[in-house]
Design an enzyme around this catalytic site. Structure first.
Site, PDB file in Angstrom:
ATOM      1  N   SER A 185      -0.287  -1.555  -5.356  1.00 48.13           N
ATOM      2  CA  SER A 185       1.149  -1.478  -5.088  1.00 48.13           C
ATOM      3  C   SER A 185       1.372  -0.856  -3.709  1.00 48.13           C
ATOM      4  O   SER A 185       0.461  -0.878  -2.876  1.00 48.13           O
ATOM      5  CB  SER A 185       1.852  -0.697  -6.197  1.00 48.13           C
ATOM      6  OG  SER A 185       3.244  -0.878  -6.110  1.00 48.13           O
ATOM      7  N   ASN A 186       2.539  -0.295  -3.469  1.00 49.69           N
ATOM      8  CA  ASN A 186       2.837   0.316  -2.168  1.00 49.69           C
ATOM      9  C   ASN A 186       3.832   1.455  -2.361  1.00 49.69           C
ATOM     10  O   ASN A 186       4.202   1.775  -3.494  1.00 49.69           O
ATOM     11  CB  ASN A 186       3.366  -0.738  -1.195  1.00 49.69           C
ATOM     12  CG  ASN A 186       4.575  -1.454  -1.780  1.00 49.69           C
ATOM     13  OD1 ASN A 186       5.599  -0.833  -2.033  1.00 49.69           O
ATOM     14  ND2 ASN A 186       4.452  -2.752  -2.037  1.00 49.69           N
ATOM     15  N   LEU A 187       4.271   2.063  -1.251  1.00 49.88           N
ATOM     16  CA  LEU A 187       5.056   3.308  -1.337  1.00 49.88           C
ATOM     17  C   LEU A 187       6.553   3.103  -1.588  1.00 49.88           C
ATOM     18  O   LEU A 187       7.300   4.072  -1.653  1.00 49.88           O
ATOM     19  CB  LEU A 187       4.898   4.102  -0.027  1.00 49.88           C
ATOM     20  CG  LEU A 187       3.520   4.712   0.228  1.00 49.88           C
ATOM     21  CD1 LEU A 187       3.501   5.400   1.599  1.00 49.88           C
ATOM     22  CD2 LEU A 187       3.193   5.739  -0.865  1.00 49.88           C
TER      23      LEU A 187
ATOM     24  N   ALA B 132       9.609  -4.554  -1.591  1.00 52.46           N
ATOM     25  CA  ALA B 132       8.306  -4.496  -0.915  1.00 52.46           C
ATOM     26  C   ALA B 132       7.319  -5.255  -1.792  1.00 52.46           C
ATOM     27  O   ALA B 132       6.606  -4.668  -2.617  1.00 52.46           O
ATOM     28  CB  ALA B 132       7.888  -3.045  -0.728  1.00 52.46           C
TER      29      ALA B 132
END
Ligand code: C5P
Length: 221
Positions: free
Chosen positions: A26-28, A93
């Site tokens: 995943s991402n932030l 995102a």
């Protein structure tokens, strides 16, 4: 003058790409930008569908809320909803990569692991190709060459506008509740650098900008 946009499809948050039943890539992203936008849009009288990846946020009152987890779930949900809306703002995102294989059982941790990844579907590019008279805005965050890459994505993905989000660990950290520094880049070639501002304020600016882009398109289409 073009009719004002009425129904907006907004995406928010990160996607999660499963590696096995308990692990993911995943991402932030926290979803703050998309939720601020959805909240603001509702308060201005738009009908809003919010398609959101996993976040810790409460869905804003008055939105139609569609929770999803992965890029392919987001793609399915957005493809169904897009034709019923007259504008799309894709703040999500979306993970660009997913594990080539989603294991049915937890991968044992004894040994090292080399992951094979493949591209996720490009939701925004796919939808923008079928946009007709709809207005479509994307987001772009890069750690270098931001403006050049954002302009390239605007063209490649056939967008009406793109929000280039500055990232720099010391000065511009756009994740969470922080203020953001962005440039708005329109398909007509204009670039607007905005002062660093809270996401709530940017949400208001983005909605006005989207109306302008919509009006510009109506003159051409
Ligand atoms: O990751 P990238 O910089 O290409 O993201 C640019 C825009 O494209 C964003 O608005 C993002 O939501 C969208 N995107 C998408 N599907 C992907 C990757 C990105 O819709 N697989």
């Amino acid at each position: 003058m073009a009719p004002r946009l009425k129904k907006l499809l907004i995406t928010a948050g990160p996607t999660r790409e499963a590696l096995d039943p308990v692990r993911f890539l995943s991402n932030l992203s926290t979803g703050e930008m998309g939720y601020a936008l959805a909240r603001r849009a509702v308060s201005q009288g738009y009908q809003v569908s919010l398609v959101s990846g996993s976040t810790a946020l409460k869905p804003p009152q008055g939105v139609r809320f569609y929770p999803v987890v992965s890029a392919s779930e987001m793609q399915k949900t957005c493809s169904k909803l897009f034709p019923k809306h007259d504008g799309l703002i894709m703040t999500a995102a979306v993970c660009d990569f997913m594990p080539a294989k989603n294991e049915r059982h937890k991968i044992p941790s004894r040994n090292g692991l080399t992951l094979k990844l493949r591209r996720t579907p490009d939701i925004l590019a796919q939808l923008a190709k079928k946009k007709g008279c709809r207005t479509v805005i994307g987001f772009c965050l890069e750690t270098k060459d931001l403006i050049r890459r954002a302009k390239a994505k605007l063209v490649e993905k056939e967008l009406d506008g793109i929000v280039a989000n500055f990232y720099n660990p010391q000065r511009h950290h756009p994740f969470g509740k922080r203020s953001v520094s962005v440039c708005l880049i329109g398909a007509g070639g204009h670039i607007l650098r905005l002062a660093k501002q809270p996401k709530e304020r940017l949400a208001k600016t983005l909605l006005s900008w989207m109306e302008c882009l919509h009006e510009d398109r109506a003159r051409v289409v």
